[in-house]
Scaffold this motif. Structure first.
Motif, mmCIF file in Angstrom:
data_model
loop_
_atom_site.group_PDB
_atom_site.id
_atom_site.type_symbol
_atom_site.label_atom_id
_atom_site.label_comp_id
_atom_site.label_asym_id
_atom_site.label_seq_id
_atom_site.Cartn_x
_atom_site.Cartn_y
_atom_site.Cartn_z
ATOM 1 N N ILE A 194 0.855 -1.181 0.000
ATOM 2 C CA ILE A 194 0.000 0.000 0.000
ATOM 3 C C ILE A 194 0.893 1.233 0.000
ATOM 4 O O ILE A 194 1.663 1.461 0.920
ATOM 5 N N SER A 195 0.777 2.030 -1.061
ATOM 6 C CA SER A 195 1.678 3.170 -1.182
ATOM 7 C C SER A 195 1.083 4.462 -0.623
ATOM 8 O O SER A 195 1.810 5.358 -0.250
ATOM 9 N N ARG A 196 -0.248 4.593 -0.621
ATOM 10 C CA ARG A 196 -0.820 5.821 -0.084
ATOM 11 C C ARG A 196 -2.251 5.575 0.363
ATOM 12 O O ARG A 196 -2.915 4.655 -0.087
ATOM 13 N N VAL A 197 -2.695 6.423 1.229
ATOM 14 C CA VAL A 197 -4.072 6.369 1.699
ATOM 15 C C VAL A 197 -4.866 7.396 0.905
ATOM 16 O O VAL A 197 -4.420 8.523 0.715
ATOM 17 N N LEU A 198 -6.034 7.005 0.433
ATOM 18 C CA LEU A 198 -6.869 7.945 -0.304
ATOM 19 C C LEU A 198 -7.469 8.951 0.666
ATOM 20 O O LEU A 198 -8.085 8.572 1.659
ATOM 21 N N PRO A 199 -7.292 10.237 0.400
ATOM 22 C CA PRO A 199 -7.856 11.234 1.312
ATOM 23 C C PRO A 199 -9.375 11.265 1.215
ATOM 24 O O PRO A 199 -9.939 11.057 0.150
ATOM 25 N N MET A 200 -10.022 11.485 2.324
ATOM 26 C CA MET A 200 -11.475 11.613 2.356
ATOM 27 C C MET A 200 -11.782 13.049 2.745
ATOM 28 O O MET A 200 -11.994 13.355 3.908
ATOM 29 N N THR A 201 -11.767 13.920 1.747
ATOM 30 C CA THR A 201 -11.964 15.334 2.012
ATOM 31 C C THR A 201 -13.287 15.858 1.483
ATOM 32 O O THR A 201 -13.695 16.952 1.836
ATOM 33 N N LEU A 208 -28.237 9.404 -6.526
ATOM 34 C CA LEU A 208 -27.205 9.533 -5.488
ATOM 35 C C LEU A 208 -25.813 9.468 -6.110
ATOM 36 O O LEU A 208 -24.917 10.231 -5.738
ATOM 37 N N ASN A 209 -25.628 8.577 -7.058
ATOM 38 C CA ASN A 209 -24.345 8.428 -7.743
ATOM 39 C C ASN A 209 -23.976 9.707 -8.492
ATOM 40 O O ASN A 209 -22.843 10.194 -8.382
ATOM 41 N N ARG A 210 -24.941 10.274 -9.245
ATOM 42 C CA ARG A 210 -24.670 11.506 -9.996
ATOM 43 C C ARG A 210 -24.285 12.647 -9.052
ATOM 44 O O ARG A 210 -23.341 13.383 -9.300
ATOM 45 N N LEU A 211 -25.039 12.788 -7.959
ATOM 46 C CA LEU A 211 -24.744 13.857 -7.003
ATOM 47 C C LEU A 211 -23.372 13.641 -6.364
ATOM 48 O O LEU A 211 -22.594 14.586 -6.222
ATOM 49 N N ALA A 212 -23.064 12.413 -5.987
ATOM 50 C CA ALA A 212 -21.759 12.109 -5.377
ATOM 51 C C ALA A 212 -20.621 12.473 -6.327
ATOM 52 O O ALA A 212 -19.601 13.014 -5.899
ATOM 53 N N ASP A 213 -20.809 12.216 -7.609
ATOM 54 C CA ASP A 213 -19.797 12.599 -8.598
ATOM 55 C C ASP A 213 -19.665 14.118 -8.677
ATOM 56 O O ASP A 213 -18.552 14.646 -8.712
ATOM 57 N N ARG A 214 -20.795 14.820 -8.697
ATOM 58 C CA ARG A 214 -20.768 16.295 -8.815
ATOM 59 C C ARG A 214 -20.062 16.959 -7.636
ATOM 60 O O ARG A 214 -19.340 17.929 -7.823
ATOM 61 N N VAL A 215 -20.293 16.457 -6.423
ATOM 62 C CA VAL A 215 -19.708 17.104 -5.231
ATOM 63 C C VAL A 215 -18.416 16.427 -4.777
ATOM 64 O O VAL A 215 -17.853 16.806 -3.765
ATOM 65 N N GLN A 216 -17.966 15.435 -5.538
ATOM 66 C CA GLN A 216 -16.755 14.674 -5.206
ATOM 67 C C GLN A 216 -16.825 14.124 -3.784
ATOM 68 O O GLN A 216 -15.939 14.332 -2.952
ATOM 69 N N ALA A 217 -17.904 13.412 -3.514
ATOM 70 C CA ALA A 217 -18.165 12.865 -2.181
ATOM 71 C C ALA A 217 -17.112 11.850 -1.771
ATOM 72 O O ALA A 217 -16.581 11.110 -2.601
ATOM 73 N N SER A 218 -16.848 11.818 -0.478
ATOM 74 C CA SER A 218 -15.956 10.805 0.090
ATOM 75 C C SER A 218 -16.682 9.486 0.267
ATOM 76 O O SER A 218 -16.105 8.419 0.072
#
Length: 177
Positions: A13-20, A118-128
């Motif tokens: 594992i090289s990096r942790v994905l940020p949840m911002t 929900l998927n479309r909205l999550a993509d638009r707001v770059q949801a964690s």
């Protein structure tokens, strides 16, 4: 923050994905407040905001870009303004539940099939994370799941981001959105 050495099996594992990005949380009228509470706890722990979303399945998306939607059955609406009144009631319940917290949140309404919306909205707001509640037990819930399918299952199979599913045990009436 305390550093803990990683076990040897995680050496690749090289990096942790940020949840911002914010949490996108699907909500419905009458749903137990447990969804809002679990979402608030997760948002607080991740130090992110929340975008609560009510998806009106009686409407369909006319344009992908913008908020244009139309009723599937125009005769199905009870009275003009019912959608706005519903959003206002949901906003009040969430506001009361999150009073005293430092969590930034918003409530939006989307149209169409719930999992896709929900998927479309999550993509638009770059949801964690996308957070949804399970359906409650009962014949009506079973029939609805057979006809419409499970939003949680659809998201889990067609989503690149984590999906959190909050189990909903029967809750007292005053504990509902």
């Amino acid at each position: 923050m305390t550093q803990h050495p990683l076990p040897p099996e995680t050496a690749g594992i090289s990096r942790v994905l940020p949840m911002t990005g914010p949490i996108v949380a699907g909500i419905m009228p009458g749903q137990p407040l447990a969804v809002v509470r679990h979402c608030a706890a997760l948002a607080s722990g991740l130090n992110v905001g929340i975008v609560f979303v009510y998806v009106d399945a009686s409407r369909y998306l006319v344009k992908e870009k913008g908020d244009t939607s139309a009723l599937i059955d125009p005769d199905g609406i009870d009275e003009p303004g019912d959608g706005d009144r519903l959003i206002g009631l949901l906003r009040q319940r969430i506001d009361v539940e999150l009073a005293g917290t430092a969590i930034d949140w918003a409530l939006v309404s989307e149209a169409g099939e719930p999992a896709r919306s929900l998927n479309r909205l999550a993509d638009r707001v770059q949801a964690s994370v996308i957070l949804v509640g399970t359906r409650e037990r009962g014949v009506e819930a079973l029939l609805e799941e057979l006809v419409m399918g499970s939003v949680a299952v659809h998201l889990a199979h067609h989503q690149a981001r984590p999906v959190m599913i909050v189990p909903l045990d029967p809750q007292p009436e005053h504990e509902r959105l």
